[in-house]
Design an enzyme around this catalytic site. Sequence first.
Site, PDB file in Angstrom:
ATOM      1  N   SER A   1      11.550 103.715 107.317  1.00 56.51           N
ATOM      2  CA  SER A   1      10.987 102.990 108.629  1.00 56.51           C
ATOM      3  C   SER A   1      10.485 103.690 109.428  1.00 56.51           C
ATOM      4  O   SER A   1      10.223 102.198 110.828  1.00 56.51           O
ATOM      5  CB  SER A   1      13.139 103.095 109.324  1.00 56.51           C
ATOM      6  OG  SER A   1      13.735 102.590 107.957  1.00 56.51           O
TER       7      SER A   1
ATOM      8  N   HIS B   1      15.925 105.422 117.951  1.00 56.17           N
ATOM      9  CA  HIS B   1      16.178 105.268 116.504  1.00 56.17           C
ATOM     10  C   HIS B   1      14.749 104.920 115.696  1.00 56.17           C
ATOM     11  O   HIS B   1      14.186 104.692 116.405  1.00 56.17           O
ATOM     12  CB  HIS B   1      17.139 104.187 115.430  1.00 56.17           C
ATOM     13  CG  HIS B   1      17.283 104.764 114.839  1.00 56.17           C
ATOM     14  ND1 HIS B   1      17.288 103.884 113.519  1.00 56.17           N
ATOM     15  CD2 HIS B   1      18.254 105.900 113.779  1.00 56.17           C
ATOM     16  CE1 HIS B   1      17.785 104.889 112.008  1.00 56.17           C
ATOM     17  NE2 HIS B   1      18.130 105.504 112.995  1.00 56.17           N
TER      18      HIS B   1
ATOM     19  N   GLU C   1      16.403  94.635 116.100  1.00 49.11           N
ATOM     20  CA  GLU C   1      15.793  95.411 115.140  1.00 49.11           C
ATOM     21  C   GLU C   1      18.020  95.187 114.839  1.00 49.11           C
ATOM     22  O   GLU C   1      18.761  94.764 115.269  1.00 49.11           O
ATOM     23  CB  GLU C   1      15.851  96.621 115.006  1.00 49.11           C
ATOM     24  CG  GLU C   1      15.821  97.128 113.566  1.00 49.11           C
ATOM     25  CD  GLU C   1      16.303  98.893 113.795  1.00 49.11           C
ATOM     26  OE1 GLU C   1      15.966  99.144 112.778  1.00 49.11           O
ATOM     27  OE2 GLU C   1      16.402  99.373 115.030  1.00 49.11           O
TER      28      GLU C   1
ATOM     29  N   ASP D   1      20.284  98.449 107.122  1.00 51.21           N
ATOM     30  CA  ASP D   1      19.607  99.751 105.807  1.00 51.21           C
ATOM     31  C   ASP D   1      21.109 100.481 105.989  1.00 51.21           C
ATOM     32  O   ASP D   1      21.302 101.273 105.331  1.00 51.21           O
ATOM     33  CB  ASP D   1      18.793 100.225 106.970  1.00 51.21           C
ATOM     34  CG  ASP D   1      18.678 100.983 106.755  1.00 51.21           C
ATOM     35  OD1 ASP D   1      17.884 101.291 105.534  1.00 51.21           O
ATOM     36  OD2 ASP D   1      18.554 102.409 107.381  1.00 51.21           O
TER      37      ASP D   1
ATOM     38  N   HIS E   1      11.390  97.557 104.700  1.00 55.54           N
ATOM     39  CA  HIS E   1      10.980  98.095 103.667  1.00 55.54           C
ATOM     40  C   HIS E   1      12.410  97.377 102.901  1.00 55.54           C
ATOM     41  O   HIS E   1      13.250  96.688 103.430  1.00 55.54           O
ATOM     42  CB  HIS E   1      11.128 100.099 103.227  1.00 55.54           C
ATOM     43  CG  HIS E   1      12.380 100.195 104.223  1.00 55.54           C
ATOM     44  ND1 HIS E   1      13.725  99.856 103.590  1.00 55.54           N
ATOM     45  CD2 HIS E   1      12.649 100.921 105.487  1.00 55.54           C
ATOM     46  CE1 HIS E   1      15.078 100.656 104.208  1.00 55.54           C
ATOM     47  NE2 HIS E   1      13.965 101.110 105.751  1.00 55.54           N
TER      48      HIS E   1
ATOM     49  N   HIS F   1      16.046 103.959  99.386  1.00 52.36           N
ATOM     50  CA  HIS F   1      15.018 101.930  99.493  1.00 52.36           C
ATOM     51  C   HIS F   1      14.065 101.670  98.383  1.00 52.36           C
ATOM     52  O   HIS F   1      14.432 102.809  97.708  1.00 52.36           O
ATOM     53  CB  HIS F   1      13.952 102.524 101.351  1.00 52.36           C
ATOM     54  CG  HIS F   1      14.175 102.871 102.001  1.00 52.36           C
ATOM     55  ND1 HIS F   1      13.501 103.612 103.786  1.00 52.36           N
ATOM     56  CD2 HIS F   1      15.610 103.080 102.598  1.00 52.36           C
ATOM     57  CE1 HIS F   1      14.389 103.702 103.932  1.00 52.36           C
ATOM     58  NE2 HIS F   1      15.578 103.542 104.238  1.00 52.36           N
TER      59      HIS F   1
END
Length: 512
Positions: free
Chosen positions: A99, A160, A320, A325, A367, A442
Amino acid sequence: NGFQMYNISTQTKDPLFWNTWAQHTLKNALTLQKLNQNTAKNLILFLGDGMGIPTVTAARILKGQLSGQSGEETQLEMDKFPFVALSKTYNTNAQVADSAGTATAYLCGVKANEGTVGVSAAAVRSQCNTTQGNEVTSILKWAKEAGKSVGIVTTTRVNHATPSAAYAHCVDRDWFSDGEMPAEAVQAGCKDIARQLFENIPNIDVIMGGGRKYMFPKNQSDVEYPGDKKHFGTRKDGRNLVEEWTNRMKNKKAQYVWNKRELLSVNPNNVDYILGLFEPGDLPYNLERNTETDPSLTEMVEVAIKILRKNPRGFYLLVEGGRIDHGHHEGKAKQALHEAVEMDRAIGRAGLITSIYDTMTVVTADHSHMFNFGGYTPRGNTIFGLAPMLSDVDQKPFTAILYGNGPGFKVINGLRENVSTLDYQGTNYQAQSAVPLRMETHGGEDVAVFAKGPMAHLLHGVHEQNYIPHVMAYAACIGQNRDHCMSSGGASSLSPALPSLAALLTLTRLLC
């Protein structure tokens, strides 16, 4: 779409149903031949962290099923965007991306190494001395320099990987505060990400998310969880970044908030700057959120836009949905998909309070994940349900949703676990995986890019991920793409300035 299927069995048997729906879609598509070439006053990027295409499809079905429908025919808000592209997500040194390197691509316009934010691929992860001279700036900064208001809203920590590439230049995404940095890096002059949030770009107008503990001195107790040591401050330098921000902004219309009540009592007309830190770490999953104390992503986005849109020059907003995720990493598809549905709600809310004529909105992912669903499930099968048949190898049932790897791998007496004995529709059920890993990984395939508003048609094919901020900057006449803009501030003309011959020759050499 105007053609909701209430009675699937009868309607769908009639060819008229499908023909009418397709003709309706065709009529809409024909209106897109007149391109929206306005200048984008506002830019919004919705980033679903880990939201690969299988996640989008499954979230669509979930959204429909939550409103009592079969699900497959439902339209997500992002599905309604007229232009769709694919984004190639690899990092400069990784086939399957992380990320941080991806955030640098879609925010700074430059591909980078995994684990690094806001620095080029010349920087090496965790090596402090490779930072200087390799910094790259983000579209959030370009927008701020053009006089726009700028904002960051996330369900993760505000420092993050995804948000930090908007303002920080750091060779390690894990350097949240100086408490997480090696002593040598601090001594060598590298700055932690929380500190860069307040020091690099002066006066980011809207900052909302989690990550409170990284702003406060070590061992200072948290305002919400005063007795809980794991939520204490982490800073070794003794600084209180929230207090510093409050003092610096005291002559401006600025407000610090740390819970939903405070956030929703803000009058956007009286507040120009807001810092909202709602948790010591990440915000809770939407399914586990305390709806009294923690705001939803939709609620945060609404307040953010109402503050930002007061600027006559417009705004840039990064949103976001960061915990899609996390759900996938934990093998908890139900958490991940509900996070995606909540982000879609926020996209819908943003659409209601902005205009397609002057606001470019882009929805994408950094991703994908090793998540998928299949197994010949019948129409309307609950997305968290079982495939309609048993395995013809081990004679056991299996869920439609499966992971290629992750924590859901379990063998009992040498055989695959029988999922029918488990609560496979539970909130924290970990779907079965082919390879056992503590954390699922991922995925490497391309992700979707949905776009609407001015110049959205420039997102139209299979693109490198770092192309995204170049298009957004071109649409808004900020950053390096300003030559095509008319001084009147009206519609952009479509005569892009050509790059110099020397630059083209260099590129040709690179490509040959």
